[in-house]
Motif scaffolding. Sequence first.
Motif, PDB file in Angstrom:
ATOM      1  N   ASP A 160      99.144  48.445 -37.074  1.00  0.00           N
ATOM      2  CA  ASP A 160      98.149  49.406 -37.571  1.00  0.00           C
ATOM      3  C   ASP A 160      98.135  49.370 -39.094  1.00  0.00           C
ATOM      4  O   ASP A 160      98.868  50.099 -39.749  1.00  0.00           O
ATOM      5  N   ASP A 161      97.354  48.479 -39.661  1.00  0.00           N
ATOM      6  CA  ASP A 161      97.259  48.378 -41.121  1.00  0.00           C
ATOM      7  C   ASP A 161      95.811  48.142 -41.522  1.00  0.00           C
ATOM      8  O   ASP A 161      95.471  47.117 -42.116  1.00  0.00           O
ATOM      9  N   PRO A 162      94.917  49.086 -41.195  1.00  0.00           N
ATOM     10  CA  PRO A 162      93.499  48.888 -41.513  1.00  0.00           C
ATOM     11  C   PRO A 162      93.217  48.826 -43.010  1.00  0.00           C
ATOM     12  O   PRO A 162      92.185  48.294 -43.418  1.00  0.00           O
ATOM     13  N   ASP A 163      94.134  49.371 -43.826  1.00  0.00           N
ATOM     14  CA  ASP A 163      93.951  49.323 -45.281  1.00  0.00           C
ATOM     15  C   ASP A 163      94.482  48.030 -45.886  1.00  0.00           C
ATOM     16  O   ASP A 163      94.357  47.828 -47.097  1.00  0.00           O
ATOM     17  N   HIS A 164      95.120  47.171 -45.065  1.00  0.00           N
ATOM     18  CA  HIS A 164      95.705  45.912 -45.546  1.00  0.00           C
ATOM     19  C   HIS A 164      96.782  46.173 -46.594  1.00  0.00           C
ATOM     20  O   HIS A 164      97.054  45.320 -47.443  1.00  0.00           O
ATOM     21  N   PHE A 165      97.392  47.339 -46.533  1.00  0.00           N
ATOM     22  CA  PHE A 165      98.359  47.729 -47.557  1.00  0.00           C
ATOM     23  C   PHE A 165      99.584  46.818 -47.555  1.00  0.00           C
ATOM     24  O   PHE A 165     100.031  46.362 -48.610  1.00  0.00           O
ATOM     25  N   LEU A 166     100.151  46.562 -46.379  1.00  0.00           N
ATOM     26  CA  LEU A 166     101.384  45.766 -46.336  1.00  0.00           C
ATOM     27  C   LEU A 166     101.131  44.326 -46.762  1.00  0.00           C
ATOM     28  O   LEU A 166     101.905  43.752 -47.528  1.00  0.00           O
ATOM     29  N   THR A 167     100.047  43.734 -46.277  1.00  0.00           N
ATOM     30  CA  THR A 167      99.745  42.348 -46.645  1.00  0.00           C
ATOM     31  C   THR A 167      99.584  42.205 -48.150  1.00  0.00           C
ATOM     32  O   THR A 167     100.146  41.295 -48.772  1.00  0.00           O
ATOM     33  N   GLU A 168      98.823  43.102 -48.755  1.00  0.00           N
ATOM     34  CA  GLU A 168      98.629  43.041 -50.200  1.00  0.00           C
ATOM     35  C   GLU A 168      99.939  43.302 -50.940  1.00  0.00           C
ATOM     36  O   GLU A 168     100.230  42.667 -51.959  1.00  0.00           O
ATOM     37  N   SER A 169     100.755  44.217 -50.423  1.00  0.00           N
ATOM     38  CA  SER A 169     102.033  44.524 -51.058  1.00  0.00           C
ATOM     39  C   SER A 169     102.961  43.313 -51.041  1.00  0.00           C
ATOM     40  O   SER A 169     103.658  43.032 -52.015  1.00  0.00           O
ATOM     41  N   VAL A 170     102.976  42.593 -49.918  1.00  0.00           N
ATOM     42  CA  VAL A 170     103.814  41.401 -49.810  1.00  0.00           C
ATOM     43  C   VAL A 170     103.405  40.364 -50.846  1.00  0.00           C
ATOM     44  O   VAL A 170     104.252  39.741 -51.504  1.00  0.00           O
ATOM     45  N   LEU A 171     102.103  40.170 -51.041  1.00  0.00           N
ATOM     46  CA  LEU A 171     101.638  39.205 -52.034  1.00  0.00           C
ATOM     47  C   LEU A 171     102.018  39.631 -53.450  1.00  0.00           C
ATOM     48  O   LEU A 171     102.445  38.806 -54.267  1.00  0.00           O
ATOM     49  N   VAL A 172     101.859  40.924 -53.738  1.00  0.00           N
ATOM     50  CA  VAL A 172     102.200  41.431 -55.068  1.00  0.00           C
ATOM     51  C   VAL A 172     103.692  41.243 -55.339  1.00  0.00           C
ATOM     52  O   VAL A 172     104.096  40.735 -56.402  1.00  0.00           O
ATOM     53  N   ILE A 173     104.530  41.638 -54.394  1.00  0.00           N
ATOM     54  CA  ILE A 173     105.977  41.529 -54.592  1.00  0.00           C
ATOM     55  C   ILE A 173     106.401  40.066 -54.678  1.00  0.00           C
ATOM     56  O   ILE A 173     107.242  39.697 -55.512  1.00  0.00           O
ATOM     57  N   ALA A 174     105.812  39.203 -53.840  1.00  0.00           N
ATOM     58  CA  ALA A 174     106.170  37.783 -53.878  1.00  0.00           C
ATOM     59  C   ALA A 174     105.854  37.175 -55.242  1.00  0.00           C
ATOM     60  O   ALA A 174     106.669  36.431 -55.812  1.00  0.00           O
ATOM     61  N   HIS A 175     104.677  37.509 -55.775  1.00  0.00           N
ATOM     62  CA  HIS A 175     104.301  36.951 -57.072  1.00  0.00           C
ATOM     63  C   HIS A 175     105.209  37.455 -58.183  1.00  0.00           C
ATOM     64  O   HIS A 175     105.700  36.684 -59.013  1.00  0.00           O
ATOM     65  N   ARG A 176     105.476  38.746 -58.197  1.00  0.00           N
ATOM     66  CA  ARG A 176     106.289  39.296 -59.268  1.00  0.00           C
ATOM     67  C   ARG A 176     107.762  38.921 -59.122  1.00  0.00           C
ATOM     68  O   ARG A 176     108.480  38.785 -60.115  1.00  0.00           O
ATOM     69  N   PHE A 177     108.212  38.719 -57.886  1.00  0.00           N
ATOM     70  CA  PHE A 177     109.555  38.206 -57.659  1.00  0.00           C
ATOM     71  C   PHE A 177     109.653  36.770 -58.182  1.00  0.00           C
ATOM     72  O   PHE A 177     110.661  36.379 -58.777  1.00  0.00           O
ATOM     73  N   ALA A 178     108.599  35.978 -57.988  1.00  0.00           N
ATOM     74  CA  ALA A 178     108.567  34.616 -58.514  1.00  0.00           C
ATOM     75  C   ALA A 178     108.660  34.635 -60.038  1.00  0.00           C
ATOM     76  O   ALA A 178     109.385  33.828 -60.641  1.00  0.00           O
ATOM     77  N   ASN A 179     107.935  35.540 -60.678  1.00  0.00           N
ATOM     78  CA  ASN A 179     108.022  35.671 -62.134  1.00  0.00           C
ATOM     79  C   ASN A 179     109.458  35.945 -62.562  1.00  0.00           C
ATOM     80  O   ASN A 179     109.962  35.380 -63.556  1.00  0.00           O
ATOM     81  N   LEU A 210     112.244  35.260 -60.919  1.00  0.00           N
ATOM     82  CA  LEU A 210     113.121  34.124 -60.641  1.00  0.00           C
ATOM     83  C   LEU A 210     113.127  33.115 -61.782  1.00  0.00           C
ATOM     84  O   LEU A 210     114.185  32.583 -62.146  1.00  0.00           O
ATOM     85  N   VAL A 211     111.966  32.845 -62.370  1.00  0.00           N
ATOM     86  CA  VAL A 211     111.866  31.809 -63.407  1.00  0.00           C
ATOM     87  C   VAL A 211     111.753  32.403 -64.811  1.00  0.00           C
ATOM     88  O   VAL A 211     111.587  31.679 -65.783  1.00  0.00           O
ATOM     89  N   ARG A 212     111.813  33.746 -64.891  1.00  0.00           N
ATOM     90  CA  ARG A 212     111.748  34.460 -66.177  1.00  0.00           C
ATOM     91  C   ARG A 212     110.502  34.079 -66.986  1.00  0.00           C
ATOM     92  O   ARG A 212     110.535  33.900 -68.200  1.00  0.00           O
ATOM     93  N   THR A 213     109.412  33.949 -66.287  1.00  0.00           N
ATOM     94  CA  THR A 213     108.136  33.600 -66.916  1.00  0.00           C
ATOM     95  C   THR A 213     107.014  34.322 -66.179  1.00  0.00           C
ATOM     96  O   THR A 213     107.024  34.371 -64.946  1.00  0.00           O
ATOM     97  N   ARG A 214     106.075  34.872 -66.924  1.00  0.00           N
ATOM     98  CA  ARG A 214     104.907  35.459 -66.277  1.00  0.00           C
ATOM     99  C   ARG A 214     103.988  34.336 -65.831  1.00  0.00           C
ATOM    100  O   ARG A 214     103.530  33.524 -66.634  1.00  0.00           O
ATOM    101  N   ILE A 215     103.737  34.281 -64.551  1.00  0.00           N
ATOM    102  CA  ILE A 215     102.889  33.243 -63.968  1.00  0.00           C
ATOM    103  C   ILE A 215     101.498  33.824 -63.750  1.00  0.00           C
ATOM    104  O   ILE A 215     101.303  34.660 -62.859  1.00  0.00           O
ATOM    105  N   PRO A 216     100.515  33.438 -64.544  1.00  0.00           N
ATOM    106  CA  PRO A 216      99.168  34.011 -64.380  1.00  0.00           C
ATOM    107  C   PRO A 216      98.561  33.626 -63.039  1.00  0.00           C
ATOM    108  O   PRO A 216      98.649  32.474 -62.608  1.00  0.00           O
ATOM    109  N   LEU A 217      97.970  34.589 -62.374  1.00  0.00           N
ATOM    110  CA  LEU A 217      97.253  34.305 -61.139  1.00  0.00           C
ATOM    111  C   LEU A 217      95.861  33.795 -61.478  1.00  0.00           C
ATOM    112  O   LEU A 217      95.199  34.306 -62.382  1.00  0.00           O
ATOM    113  N   LEU A 218      95.413  32.795 -60.731  1.00  0.00           N
ATOM    114  CA  LEU A 218      94.082  32.226 -60.935  1.00  0.00           C
ATOM    115  C   LEU A 218      93.046  32.897 -60.041  1.00  0.00           C
ATOM    116  O   LEU A 218      91.891  33.047 -60.425  1.00  0.00           O
ATOM    117  N   LEU A 219      93.483  33.305 -58.840  1.00  0.00           N
ATOM    118  CA  LEU A 219      92.542  33.873 -57.882  1.00  0.00           C
ATOM    119  C   LEU A 219      93.322  34.644 -56.825  1.00  0.00           C
ATOM    120  O   LEU A 219      94.419  34.241 -56.426  1.00  0.00           O
TER     121      LEU A 219
END
Length: 349
Positions: free
Chosen positions: A135-154, A156-165
């Motif tokens: 039950d995730d009609p707001d897509h909250f968890l999916t979007e949260s996973v992407l946000v955390i994955a990207h910022r966790f990646a930043n 890990l490598v101590r660099t801000r990785i700009p998102l393209l899309l």
Amino acid sequence: MTTRTIAIHHVTAALRGARRRGLAVDPLLTAAGIAPVLLAQPRARVTADQFARLVKGLWNALDDEFLGFGADRSRRGTFATMGLLAVHSPDLRTALQRAASFYALFADTDADTDPLRLEVVGDTARFAARLSMVDDPDHFLTESVLVIAHRFANWLVRTRIPLLLAEFDYPQPAHRAEYDLIFGCPQEFGAPRTAVSFAAAHLDRPVLQDEASLAGFLHRSPADLLARRDYDRTVGARVHTLLARAVRAGAASPSGPGLPGLDEVAARLSVSPQTLRRQLREEGAAFSRIKDQVRRDAAVAALVAGRESIEELALRLGFSEASAFHRAFRRWTGASPGSYRAASAPVPR
């Protein structure tokens, strides 16, 4: 980090899984410093700290890092175990592949529908999420996973990785404007997938964290990553940062020069006022709206903190009189400053 507030939509969405599990949410909201009555105000906002405390509270109460959205729980400590695999990776590519493989172990899916997947097409890397939610009609968890994955990646490598899309396989929602603050890049709705893309060259960056630094990271909690709104890749975000710094520096006090105007901001960005207007227009932004956002976020944070009177706050934000601030705040949030502060629970110390 630029201080931004979180739309009440995200608070309501975060609570959906807990409510489905039968958890009483009002005590969690109060513990986070969020008044339950704010849920009935569609334009209300909360601070990033309040939102982070709420997410941590939900994790603890549910013993579920997926916040009650999944068919099965992702018990507390799951993310930490994945983090151990990531920090012992030689590079970001390996770390993200290990993270995707780790979470695939808990998914009741076949290989073609892994919940997380790293793909490389030419010089672009894409990290996609396809979560089987109850039950995730707001897509909250999916979007949260992407946000955390990207910022966790930043991290890990101590660099801000700009998102393209940022791509989403569902229609554009009513709260579309919030996506600029969350992802800081162009978005495409109705896409074939839900994913974020970045330059593939970043995948070769070495992982610069270890188990010791991971312990500190986990102490601050991934919830803090979810609550941040500190991207500044777009022109609009850079304008927001400059204005927010002016507010924090007290430049909007009645004895100071006030918030910098468009001409001054353009000069600081080394462009002409005409160019700045055009760049903002191309992003679907406007200087006046960004200025309103900065004042709104500063006002919400100040009212939650409760360390100054409404009259003092109005003057600090550059309003000539308190009545003008009252009108503006009601336009921003749907409530008066006084009623909003009265509704806000005390911030935990």
